[in-house]
Design a protein around this motif. Structure first.
Motif, PDB file in Angstrom:
ATOM      1  N   LEU A  99       0.835  -1.198   0.000  1.00 12.07           N
ATOM      2  CA  LEU A  99       0.000   0.000   0.000  1.00 12.07           C
ATOM      3  C   LEU A  99       0.873   1.253   0.000  1.00 12.07           C
ATOM      4  O   LEU A  99       1.997   1.239   0.511  1.00 12.07           O
ATOM      5  CB  LEU A  99      -0.893   0.012   1.245  1.00 12.07           C
ATOM      6  N   PRO A 100       0.358   2.351  -0.562  1.00 13.53           N
ATOM      7  CA  PRO A 100       1.125   3.602  -0.501  1.00 13.53           C
ATOM      8  C   PRO A 100       1.131   4.166   0.914  1.00 13.53           C
ATOM      9  O   PRO A 100       0.204   3.898   1.684  1.00 13.53           O
ATOM     10  CB  PRO A 100       0.354   4.530  -1.458  1.00 13.53           C
ATOM     11  N   PRO A 101       2.195   4.907   1.275  1.00  8.33           N
ATOM     12  CA  PRO A 101       3.306   5.310   0.420  1.00  8.33           C
ATOM     13  C   PRO A 101       4.423   4.283   0.315  1.00  8.33           C
ATOM     14  O   PRO A 101       5.275   4.375  -0.555  1.00  8.33           O
ATOM     15  CB  PRO A 101       3.818   6.577   1.116  1.00  8.33           C
ATOM     16  N   VAL A 109      12.167  -0.316  -4.711  1.00  4.97           N
ATOM     17  CA  VAL A 109      12.144  -0.536  -6.154  1.00  4.97           C
ATOM     18  C   VAL A 109      12.216  -2.033  -6.450  1.00  4.97           C
ATOM     19  O   VAL A 109      13.055  -2.760  -5.906  1.00  4.97           O
ATOM     20  CB  VAL A 109      13.325   0.191  -6.835  1.00  4.97           C
ATOM     21  N   ASN A 110      11.292  -2.490  -7.263  1.00  2.00           N
ATOM     22  CA  ASN A 110      11.207  -3.866  -7.767  1.00  2.00           C
ATOM     23  C   ASN A 110      10.695  -4.875  -6.750  1.00  2.00           C
ATOM     24  O   ASN A 110      10.586  -6.068  -7.077  1.00  2.00           O
ATOM     25  CB  ASN A 110      12.539  -4.344  -8.347  1.00  2.00           C
ATOM     26  N   LEU A 111      10.361  -4.447  -5.544  1.00  5.49           N
ATOM     27  CA  LEU A 111       9.718  -5.380  -4.626  1.00  5.49           C
ATOM     28  C   LEU A 111       8.271  -5.645  -5.040  1.00  5.49           C
ATOM     29  O   LEU A 111       7.663  -6.613  -4.576  1.00  5.49           O
ATOM     30  CB  LEU A 111       9.771  -4.850  -3.192  1.00  5.49           C
ATOM     31  N   ASP A 112       7.731  -4.806  -5.916  1.00  8.01           N
ATOM     32  CA  ASP A 112       6.418  -5.091  -6.489  1.00  8.01           C
ATOM     33  C   ASP A 112       6.463  -6.401  -7.280  1.00  8.01           C
ATOM     34  O   ASP A 112       5.511  -7.172  -7.281  1.00  8.01           O
ATOM     35  CB  ASP A 112       5.931  -3.934  -7.356  1.00  8.01           C
ATOM     36  N   LYS A 113       7.612  -6.678  -7.912  1.00  9.43           N
ATOM     37  CA  LYS A 113       7.755  -7.933  -8.650  1.00  9.43           C
ATOM     38  C   LYS A 113       7.827  -9.120  -7.692  1.00  9.43           C
ATOM     39  O   LYS A 113       7.281 -10.200  -7.968  1.00  9.43           O
ATOM     40  CB  LYS A 113       9.007  -7.914  -9.523  1.00  9.43           C
ATOM     41  N   ALA A 114       8.487  -8.934  -6.558  1.00  7.27           N
ATOM     42  CA  ALA A 114       8.575 -10.012  -5.578  1.00  7.27           C
ATOM     43  C   ALA A 114       7.186 -10.416  -5.103  1.00  7.27           C
ATOM     44  O   ALA A 114       6.857 -11.608  -5.034  1.00  7.27           O
ATOM     45  CB  ALA A 114       9.444  -9.573  -4.401  1.00  7.27           C
ATOM     46  N   ARG A 115       6.363  -9.445  -4.770  1.00  5.63           N
ATOM     47  CA  ARG A 115       5.013  -9.763  -4.300  1.00  5.63           C
ATOM     48  C   ARG A 115       4.170 -10.372  -5.421  1.00  5.63           C
ATOM     49  O   ARG A 115       3.349 -11.266  -5.178  1.00  5.63           O
ATOM     50  CB  ARG A 115       4.338  -8.511  -3.732  1.00  5.63           C
ATOM     51  N   PHE A 161      -6.237  -2.663   4.499  1.00  7.59           N
ATOM     52  CA  PHE A 161      -6.580  -2.351   3.119  1.00  7.59           C
ATOM     53  C   PHE A 161      -6.491  -0.846   2.853  1.00  7.59           C
ATOM     54  O   PHE A 161      -7.018  -0.350   1.861  1.00  7.59           O
ATOM     55  CB  PHE A 161      -7.976  -2.896   2.788  1.00  7.59           C
ATOM     56  N   LYS A 162      -5.784  -0.173   3.750  1.00  5.87           N
ATOM     57  CA  LYS A 162      -5.535   1.259   3.605  1.00  5.87           C
ATOM     58  C   LYS A 162      -4.238   1.563   4.339  1.00  5.87           C
ATOM     59  O   LYS A 162      -3.980   1.017   5.408  1.00  5.87           O
ATOM     60  CB  LYS A 162      -6.685   2.075   4.203  1.00  5.87           C
ATOM     61  N   GLY A 163      -3.406   2.408   3.742  1.00  6.77           N
ATOM     62  CA  GLY A 163      -2.162   2.786   4.389  1.00  6.77           C
ATOM     63  C   GLY A 163      -2.415   3.471   5.722  1.00  6.77           C
ATOM     64  O   GLY A 163      -3.475   4.062   5.946  1.00  6.77           O
ATOM     65  N   GLY A 258      11.032   4.151 -15.022  1.00  8.19           N
ATOM     66  CA  GLY A 258       9.774   4.861 -15.110  1.00  8.19           C
ATOM     67  C   GLY A 258       9.220   5.152 -13.727  1.00  8.19           C
ATOM     68  O   GLY A 258       9.861   4.875 -12.708  1.00  8.19           O
ATOM     69  N   PRO A 259       8.012   5.692 -13.666  1.00  8.29           N
ATOM     70  CA  PRO A 259       7.439   6.085 -12.372  1.00  8.29           C
ATOM     71  C   PRO A 259       7.165   4.898 -11.462  1.00  8.29           C
ATOM     72  O   PRO A 259       7.019   3.759 -11.910  1.00  8.29           O
ATOM     73  CB  PRO A 259       6.148   6.806 -12.767  1.00  8.29           C
ATOM     74  N   GLU A 260       7.082   5.195 -10.168  1.00 10.54           N
ATOM     75  CA  GLU A 260       6.789   4.198  -9.150  1.00 10.54           C
ATOM     76  C   GLU A 260       5.358   3.689  -9.323  1.00 10.54           C
ATOM     77  O   GLU A 260       4.567   4.292 -10.058  1.00 10.54           O
ATOM     78  CB  GLU A 260       6.975   4.803  -7.761  1.00 10.54           C
ATOM     79  N   PRO A 261       4.986   2.585  -8.652  1.00  6.54           N
ATOM     80  CA  PRO A 261       3.657   1.997  -8.869  1.00  6.54           C
ATOM     81  C   PRO A 261       2.494   2.960  -8.724  1.00  6.54           C
ATOM     82  O   PRO A 261       1.533   2.897  -9.499  1.00  6.54           O
ATOM     83  CB  PRO A 261       3.600   0.895  -7.799  1.00  6.54           C
ATOM     84  N   GLU A 262       2.549   3.852  -7.746  1.00  2.66           N
ATOM     85  CA  GLU A 262       1.413   4.751  -7.518  1.00  2.66           C
ATOM     86  C   GLU A 262       1.260   5.799  -8.610  1.00  2.66           C
ATOM     87  O   GLU A 262       0.233   6.486  -8.675  1.00  2.66           O
ATOM     88  CB  GLU A 262       1.548   5.422  -6.153  1.00  2.66           C
ATOM     89  N   ASP A 263       2.266   5.924  -9.467  1.00  2.19           N
ATOM     90  CA  ASP A 263       2.199   6.921 -10.539  1.00  2.19           C
ATOM     91  C   ASP A 263       2.369   6.271 -11.901  1.00  2.19           C
ATOM     92  O   ASP A 263       2.519   6.956 -12.902  1.00  2.19           O
ATOM     93  CB  ASP A 263       3.280   7.987 -10.315  1.00  2.19           C
ATOM     94  N   ALA A 264       2.378   4.946 -11.927  1.00  3.52           N
ATOM     95  CA  ALA A 264       2.624   4.227 -13.171  1.00  3.52           C
ATOM     96  C   ALA A 264       1.365   4.193 -14.038  1.00  3.52           C
ATOM     97  O   ALA A 264       0.247   4.298 -13.533  1.00  3.52           O
ATOM     98  CB  ALA A 264       3.097   2.813 -12.866  1.00  3.52           C
ATOM     99  N   PRO A 265       1.522   4.008 -15.349  1.00  6.88           N
ATOM    100  CA  PRO A 265       0.363   3.923 -16.251  1.00  6.88           C
ATOM    101  C   PRO A 265      -0.553   2.760 -15.882  1.00  6.88           C
ATOM    102  O   PRO A 265      -0.116   1.738 -15.341  1.00  6.88           O
ATOM    103  CB  PRO A 265       1.007   3.693 -17.631  1.00  6.88           C
ATOM    104  N   ILE A 266      -1.824   2.894 -16.178  1.00  7.35           N
ATOM    105  CA  ILE A 266      -2.828   1.916 -15.769  1.00  7.35           C
ATOM    106  C   ILE A 266      -2.574   0.547 -16.369  1.00  7.35           C
ATOM    107  O   ILE A 266      -2.887  -0.492 -15.776  1.00  7.35           O
ATOM    108  CB  ILE A 266      -4.243   2.438 -16.129  1.00  7.35           C
ATOM    109  N   ASP A 267      -1.982   0.496 -17.578  1.00  5.55           N
ATOM    110  CA  ASP A 267      -1.777  -0.785 -18.244  1.00  5.55           C
ATOM    111  C   ASP A 267      -0.695  -1.629 -17.577  1.00  5.55           C
ATOM    112  O   ASP A 267      -0.602  -2.834 -17.832  1.00  5.55           O
ATOM    113  CB  ASP A 267      -1.416  -0.578 -19.725  1.00  5.55           C
ATOM    114  N   LEU A 268       0.107  -1.031 -16.691  1.00  6.89           N
ATOM    115  CA  LEU A 268       1.118  -1.802 -15.964  1.00  6.89           C
ATOM    116  C   LEU A 268       0.518  -2.530 -14.765  1.00  6.89           C
ATOM    117  O   LEU A 268       1.200  -3.330 -14.115  1.00  6.89           O
ATOM    118  CB  LEU A 268       2.266  -0.900 -15.518  1.00  6.89           C
TER     119      LEU A 268
END
Length: 711
Positions: A99-101, A109-115, A161-163, A258-268
């Motif tokens: 969850l953000p932030p 960085v890249n721990l989104d891939k780990a999860r 389910f909320k930061g 590119g931008p972090e997950p919270e600012d990344a394009p929707i298609d990612l």
């Protein structure tokens, strides 16, 4: 564009963090029992599934050296490592890394891939396995798969389910920055912060301000890790143990990301940091901007990190990612490590500034040398420090779930003794209430003592509370907010009641001082309500025990000391407004805004103020549970004038005569000043019966916040 009241009026008291205590945020209702669901798991099966993932390298995010273990260790560490002992916030509980932030911190960085690699496991087990538990368990399995013997694992972390908006991560408005406001005049990290750089877990791996400053780095490390209640030995063990595995990634400059997950394009679909360098993965991965492994065996538990650090001379250099890192002075470890994709593609072994700083600090180096000479001590210390890191925010061991919970209870878990007697029943409770009310103690004294004991509880890390009666031990007995001399007299009287009762019994029934402290407050509230004409029974659950000094880490408990306490009208010695600290305290007690209001008004009516001050006692009958506080606060026959330069003390005068009726603090007037709190005060001013009932209920809830044995 301003979109809510806090945007329009940023100085307004922020009550939103209390709203999350009033309702469930997420798909599960209040009846959902995660502990019950977790106990249905076959933990061996879950671990086998994780083990399978570890070596099943995916093309979309290939595993370094064919093993995801180092990546998962970093994921787990960065989830748990946000914990700080000063306010108990942060940590792995809640699964906040997703969850953000925190999900978009530069250090993650890249721990989104780990999860994302673990998504199939989470989907398979559903509500039986939270993300918070899965993230922690995966780190343990990763260590075990690479030859390390872990100390244990406990489940029980329910997902949020909320930061957590209550966490103050620092004053900076940009990631990877450090402002002067983060440190005091002596250069010490301001409380309650635990990280020295915004958006990083601990410290800058390049060194303070991105420079290879070994002395400054060692200072930052010691201070940051001490904010997790880690000593020097635990700190070195954690760094050395974690850096035994894997590598850091800085194949090129971070501008490729590119931008972090919270600012990344929707298609990612929630993935961030899209890498345009080379293939954007594998050898071309960019994470920290530093490049290279710490040793030649990055997926094996061994002594190579410690030996490399101590055996070679290291000098700073700029790596391919443009960041400061360290290399062997005589190139002894150049081309010594395998490549992440092809073992024949050799890499140089490197160190971070934070690694070399350990070698150049006398105390840290002594620990490194001890570990080099005694590998078993290194194994044992890292195992227990890792266990502490992962479980520090979970509270006492009775909350721990699963077959891998160790039998040993650590001092940092605030152990309690087992009762070797029978607990008091209804008849004894009634008898003791009478004795307490017939003693020389006043309603205010009984209430204040119970509040002082119970209100140390922090829902952030489940520490504190009345159980254990640690209010009679250091450091709590000497806290200024607890009025040590008066507290000593109250405890002495309570001790006499306890001794007389226990000595009079011919059976095995005994009462602990912890139960007696809470029972005294309960009896006082009931008596005060009766004196106001209300028949109220405050629920009381016996079963508390008394901790010993040996079971109490006095230094660690010092973090629970209140800087101020608006509930007692204790202003303390702080630059922060008392009402802000009162909201923070209310959040740690898991209160809503209405519950905070009822508690404050009731404590004023009962005369439970610091130093027995008249401030906030808007009644002619203190010690009686009336709604006079709200009735008189909202009465327009009065006006309010500040009588101190910093506007923290006020006089309340009759408009017509100018006569001073009462004295108040900001912790009183905020209930008439803040629009939301005033709407609640309106209800209680017009309905005394509802106020008394609500106060009795929330009082009982606070008294048993630490009674995990009742859940």
């Amino acid at each position: 564009m301003a979109s809510n009241t806090q945007d329009w009026w940023p100085d307004q008291l922020d009550l939103e963090l209390l709203d999350q205590n009033g309702y469930a945020v997420g798909p599960y209702d209040e009846e959902f029992d995660y502990a019950e669901k977790f106990e249905e798991l076959d933990l061996d099966e879950v671990k086998a599934d994780i083990e399978e993932v570890l070596t099943d390298s995916k093309d979309w995010w290939p595993a370094d050296y064919g093993h995801y273990g180092p990546l998962f260790i970093r994921m787990t560490w960065h989830a748990a490592g946000t914990y700080r002992s000063l306010d108990g916030r942060g940590g792995a509980a809640g699964g906040h890394q997703r969850l953000p932030p925190i999900s978009s911190w530069p250090d993650n960085v890249n721990l989104d891939k780990a999860r994302r690699l673990l998504e199939p496991i989470k989907t398979k087990y559903g509500e039986k396995l939270s993300w918070a538990d899965l993230i922690v368990l995966t780190g343990n399995v990763a260590l075990e798969s690479m030859g390390f013997e872990t100390f244990g694992f406990a489940g029980g972390r329910q997902d949020d389910f909320k930061g957590d908006d209550a966490v103050d991560w620092g004053p900076e408005s940009e990631f990877e920055t450090t402002s002067e406001e983060r440190f005091d005049e002596e250069g010490n990290l301001k409380e309650p912060l635990g990280n020295t750089v915004m958006g990083l877990i601990y410290v800058n791996p390049e060194g303070p301000n991105g420079e290879p400053d070994l002395e400054g780095s060692a200072k930052n490390i010691r201070q940051s890790f001490s904010r997790m209640a880690m000593n020097d030995k635990e700190t070195v063990a954690l760094i050395a143990g974690g850096h035994t595995f894997g590598k850091v990634h800085g194949a090129d400059d971070g501008d490729n990301l590119g931008p972090e997950p919270e600012d990344a394009p929707i298609d990612l679909q929630g993935l961030g940091w899209d890498n345009e360098f080379g293939e954007g993965k594998g050898p071309d991965t960019i994470t920290s901007g530093i490049e290279g492994p710490w040793n030649a065996t990055p997926t094996v538990w061994d002594m190579s990190y410690v030996n490399n650090l101590l055996s070679y001379d290291w000098e700073p250099e700029k790596g391919p990612g443009g960041a400061w890192q360290w290399t062997t002075k005589n190139d002894e470890l150049d081309d010594a490590a395998p490549g992440v994709a092809d073992p024949d593609d050799k890499e140089d072994v490197m160190m971070l500034t934070t690694d070399v700083a350990l070698k150049h600090d006398d105390d840290f180096r002594a620990v490194l040398e001890e570990f080099r000479d005694d590998p078993d001590e290194f194994q044992d210390t890292f195992a227990k420090a890792w266990y502490k890191l992962l479980h520090r925010d979970m509270g006492p061991p009775e909350r721990f779930l699963g077959p891998e919970v160790p039998d040993e209870t650590m001092i940092w878990q605030d152990p309690l003794p087992d009762a070797d007697y029978e607990t008091i029943g209804d008849a004894e409770i009634s008898d003791l209430k009478g004795q307490l009310l017939d003693s020389e103690l006043s309603v205010g004294e009984l209430v204040k003592t119970a509040w002082a004991a119970a209100s140390t509880y922090r829902d952030s890390d489940k520490r504190g509370g009345a159980n254990g009666a640690r209010i009679r031990l250091e450091p709590q007995r000497s806290w200024e907010a607890n009025e040590p001399e008066k507290l000593e007299a109250v405890l002495s009287t309570l001790g006499e009641v306890q001794a007389e009762f226990n000595e009079s019994r011919s059976d095995d029934v005994r009462v602990s001082l912890a139960d007696l402290i809470v029972l005294g407050g309960t009896a006082a509230v009931e008596q005060a309500a009766a004196d106001a004409g209300h028949d109220v029974e405050v629920p009381f659950e016996p079963g508390r025990v008394d901790a010993t000094e040996e079971q109490t880490d006095a230094e660690s408990f010092e973090a629970l000391k209140p800087d101020a306490d608006g509930f007692r009208n204790y202003l303390g010695d702080t630059d922060e407004d008392v009402e802000d600290l009162m909201v923070d305290k209310a959040d740690l007690l898991n209160l809503t805004a209405s519950e905070m209001t009822a508690l404050a008004g009731g404590l004023r009516a009962l005369g439970a103020t610091y130093g027995d001050s008249d401030r906030g006692i808007f009644t002619d009958q203190p010690g009686t549970l009336t709604n006079d506080f709200f009735d008189n606060l909202l009465d327009m026959q009065y006006e309010w004038d500040a009588v101190t330069e910093d506007d923290d003390v006020f006089e309340i005068r009759h408009r017509e005569t100018g006569e001073v009726a009462w004295e108040a603090t900001r912790a009183d007037l905020i209930f008439g000043s803040n629009a939301r709190l005033r709407t609640i005060a309106d209800v209680y001013a017009s309905d005394e019966e509802k106020f008394v009932e609500d106060f009795a209920e929330v009082w009982s809830d606070v008294m048993k916040l630490d009674r995990f044995d009742l859940e």
